[in-house]
Design a protein around this motif. Structure first.
Motif, short mmCIF file in Angstrom:
data_model
loop_
_atom_site.label_atom_id
_atom_site.label_comp_id
_atom_site.label_asym_id
_atom_site.label_seq_id
_atom_site.Cartn_x
_atom_site.Cartn_y
_atom_site.Cartn_z
N ILE A 78 0.85 -1.18 0.00
CA ILE A 78 0.00 0.00 0.00
C ILE A 78 0.89 1.24 0.00
CG2 ILE A 78 -0.15 0.32 2.52
CD1 ILE A 78 -3.22 0.70 2.06
N ILE A 79 0.35 2.35 -0.44
CA ILE A 79 1.08 3.62 -0.39
C ILE A 79 0.56 4.39 0.82
CG2 ILE A 79 1.58 5.80 -1.54
CD1 ILE A 79 1.16 4.32 -4.21
N MET A 80 1.47 4.69 1.73
CA MET A 80 1.13 5.46 2.93
C MET A 80 1.55 6.91 2.72
SD MET A 80 2.41 4.92 6.89
CE MET A 80 3.95 5.79 6.68
N GLY A 81 0.66 7.82 3.08
CA GLY A 81 0.97 9.24 2.95
C GLY A 81 0.75 9.98 4.25
N ILE A 82 1.63 10.93 4.52
CA ILE A 82 1.45 11.83 5.67
C ILE A 82 2.19 13.14 5.35
CG2 ILE A 82 3.43 10.89 6.95
CD1 ILE A 82 1.77 11.48 9.53
N ARG A 83 1.54 14.25 5.66
CA ARG A 83 2.14 15.54 5.38
C ARG A 83 3.24 15.84 6.42
NH1 ARG A 83 -0.26 17.72 1.24
NH2 ARG A 83 -2.47 17.30 0.81
N PRO A 84 4.33 16.50 6.00
CA PRO A 84 5.43 16.80 6.92
C PRO A 84 4.98 17.58 8.16
CG PRO A 84 6.14 17.17 4.66
CD PRO A 84 4.67 16.88 4.61
N GLU A 85 3.98 18.47 8.00
CA GLU A 85 3.54 19.26 9.16
C GLU A 85 2.73 18.46 10.16
OE1 GLU A 85 0.76 20.47 5.68
OE2 GLU A 85 2.79 19.69 5.99
N HIS A 136 10.19 27.07 10.66
CA HIS A 136 10.32 25.63 10.88
C HIS A 136 11.62 25.14 10.25
CE1 HIS A 136 5.90 26.34 10.94
NE2 HIS A 136 5.92 25.45 11.91
N ASN A 137 12.02 23.95 10.67
CA ASN A 137 13.05 23.19 9.96
C ASN A 137 12.38 22.03 9.25
OD1 ASN A 137 15.73 23.46 12.44
ND2 ASN A 137 15.15 24.82 10.78
N LEU A 138 12.74 21.84 7.98
CA LEU A 138 12.30 20.65 7.25
C LEU A 138 13.37 19.59 7.45
CD1 LEU A 138 10.24 19.30 5.39
CD2 LEU A 138 11.47 20.25 3.44
N VAL A 139 13.03 18.57 8.23
CA VAL A 139 14.00 17.58 8.67
C VAL A 139 13.75 16.27 7.92
CG1 VAL A 139 14.83 16.27 10.66
CG2 VAL A 139 14.14 18.66 10.94
N VAL A 152 13.50 3.91 4.18
CA VAL A 152 12.37 4.81 4.01
C VAL A 152 12.80 6.21 4.44
CG1 VAL A 152 10.07 5.38 4.89
CG2 VAL A 152 10.64 3.01 4.30
N ILE A 153 12.47 7.21 3.62
CA ILE A 153 12.79 8.60 3.93
C ILE A 153 11.50 9.33 4.28
CG2 ILE A 153 13.82 10.75 3.12
CD1 ILE A 153 15.78 8.40 3.38
N LEU A 154 11.46 9.93 5.45
CA LEU A 154 10.33 10.76 5.86
C LEU A 154 10.82 12.18 6.10
CD1 LEU A 154 8.41 8.55 8.47
CD2 LEU A 154 7.61 9.21 6.21
N ARG A 155 10.03 13.16 5.67
CA ARG A 155 10.34 14.57 5.94
C ARG A 155 9.32 15.11 6.93
NH1 ARG A 155 11.09 18.14 0.89
NH2 ARG A 155 8.97 17.45 0.46
N ALA A 156 9.81 15.86 7.92
CA ALA A 156 8.94 16.40 8.96
C ALA A 156 9.24 17.88 9.15
CB ALA A 156 9.16 15.64 10.27
#
Length: 368
Positions: free
Chosen positions: A272-279, A305-308, A320-324
């Protein structure tokens, strides 16, 4: 007052070039519709079909109870504002505002009254004797808007009218536009590729891609409940995290972590494709149950903010790369962070079709 209705609109230039495919939508009085999408998605062609500058291969354009599909642009009672302003350089501001009315042989006293009304609304009183070459970009844009306002049309059409302005002026004129058109009481169709314009100006947004409407909805629903993978990835900055992950039972597997799928009668897929917004990602607190852990390898300073960027290692072929979006800090780089993924902020998409899945469960969680 007259609503605008497009019925199964199609435009074909050749078997391989079909910029508009079966577009149907309605814009009521007082509604501000934005056609949003990337270059080449068909949004400007839809606007030209409404204006009569192009003829549809199939379908109808209705304004009120009038079928205007075959009518010339001048017979549709629409007003259009172009990206390039399209002002007459040899005429004063006053004469530019009057030009359309004079072509229609509007009586001179009525012309003066309409121009005075538009001038007050757009703060043009001190500019009437100037020519376009003596105006700033923002002033020229206001004159172009004024020329549309004096016509008192049934429908306003705006084709990326702010794209030639610098960022600060665009923000100012955008706020003026919102107030201006809220008082007009007629349908407005606005074309842009700028998400900020679409989200701030519109009462509803149509997201287009490859000539098709991907989602037609209120701005907050476009953002919070994207109908498919394209809308999820296109709307939002920074872009939504979208990662394809395998499933084990009713869990998505992200590295060594298990993310529960929403309760639903849908049979759990293999992936499945999981999505979540960085904010929507935050540093986990002790009471958070749905968490994930990884090492920070990139920090981008965005001011407030910092985009991490966090690399989540695991037993998959690639990490897996996640941006927050996290609060500003000098200590994020190379830190191992435990991040919370709120269940009601997660989006799930079918790997093959790209359509959102588990939407019913998501809606129930949002209500709670």
């Amino acid at each position: 007052m007259a609503k605008l209705e497009l019925k199964h609109l199609n435009k074909t230039f050749s078997p391989k070039v079909i910029p508009v495919k079966d577009v149907s939508l309605t814009v009521d009085d007082d509604e501000f519709l934005t056609l949003l999408g990337p270059s080449g998605c068909g949004k400007s062609t839809v606007l030209r079909l409404i204006a009569g500058l192009e003829q549809p291969t199939r379908g109808q354009v209705m304004i009120g109870d009038r079928d205007v599909t075959a009518r010339r642009p001048g017979d549709r009672n629409i007003a259009m504002v172009f990206q390039s302003y399209a002002l007459y350089p040899h005429l004063t501001v006053y004469d530019n505002l009057c030009s359309g009315l004079r072509l229609k042989h509007t009586p001179e006293p009525e012309i003066r009254q309409r121009v005075a009304d538009a001038s007050r609304a757009l703060d043009l009183d001190g500019l009437m004797d100037r020519k376009p070459g003596q105006l700033s970009g923002g002033q020229r844009q206001r004159v172009a808007l004024g020329r549309a306002l004096v016509r008192r049309p049934d429908v306003f059409l705006l084709d990326e009218p702010l794209s030639n302005l610098d960022a600060l002026l665009r923000e100012k004129v955008r706020a003026e536009l919102k107030q201006l058109f809220e008082s007009q009481g007629v349908p407005v169709v606005y074309v842009t590729h700028d998400q900020t314009e679409a989200m701030t100006l519109s009462s509803k947004v149509a997201v287009l891609n490859k000539g098709c409407v991907q989602q037609l909805d209120a701005p907050h629903r476009i953002y919070n409940r994207p109908a498919n993978l394209f809308v999820a990835g296109f709307v939002g900055s920074p872009q939504m995290n979208l990662i394809t992950v395998p499933c084990e039972g009713r869990n998505a597997v992200v590295g060594e972590f298990r993310i529960p799928l929403p309760n639903s009668t849908v049979t759990p897929p293999r992936s499945i494709i999981m999505g979540i917004r960085p904010e929507h990602i935050r540093v986990a607190e002790p009471e958070d149950r749905q968490t994930i852990q990884g090492r920070v390898f990139l920090v981008e300073n965005l001011g407030m903010h910092n985009l991490v960027s966090v690399r989540v290692e695991g037993n998959q072929n690639e990490p897996v790369i996640l941006r927050a979006l996290l609060p500003p800090s000098d200590n994020w780089q190379n830190q191992i962070l435990t991040l919370a993924l709120p269940p009601d902020s997660l989006h799930w998409f079918d790997v093959d079709s790209g359509e959102a899945v588990f939407r019913g469960a998501m809606e129930r969680m949002a209500v709670r």
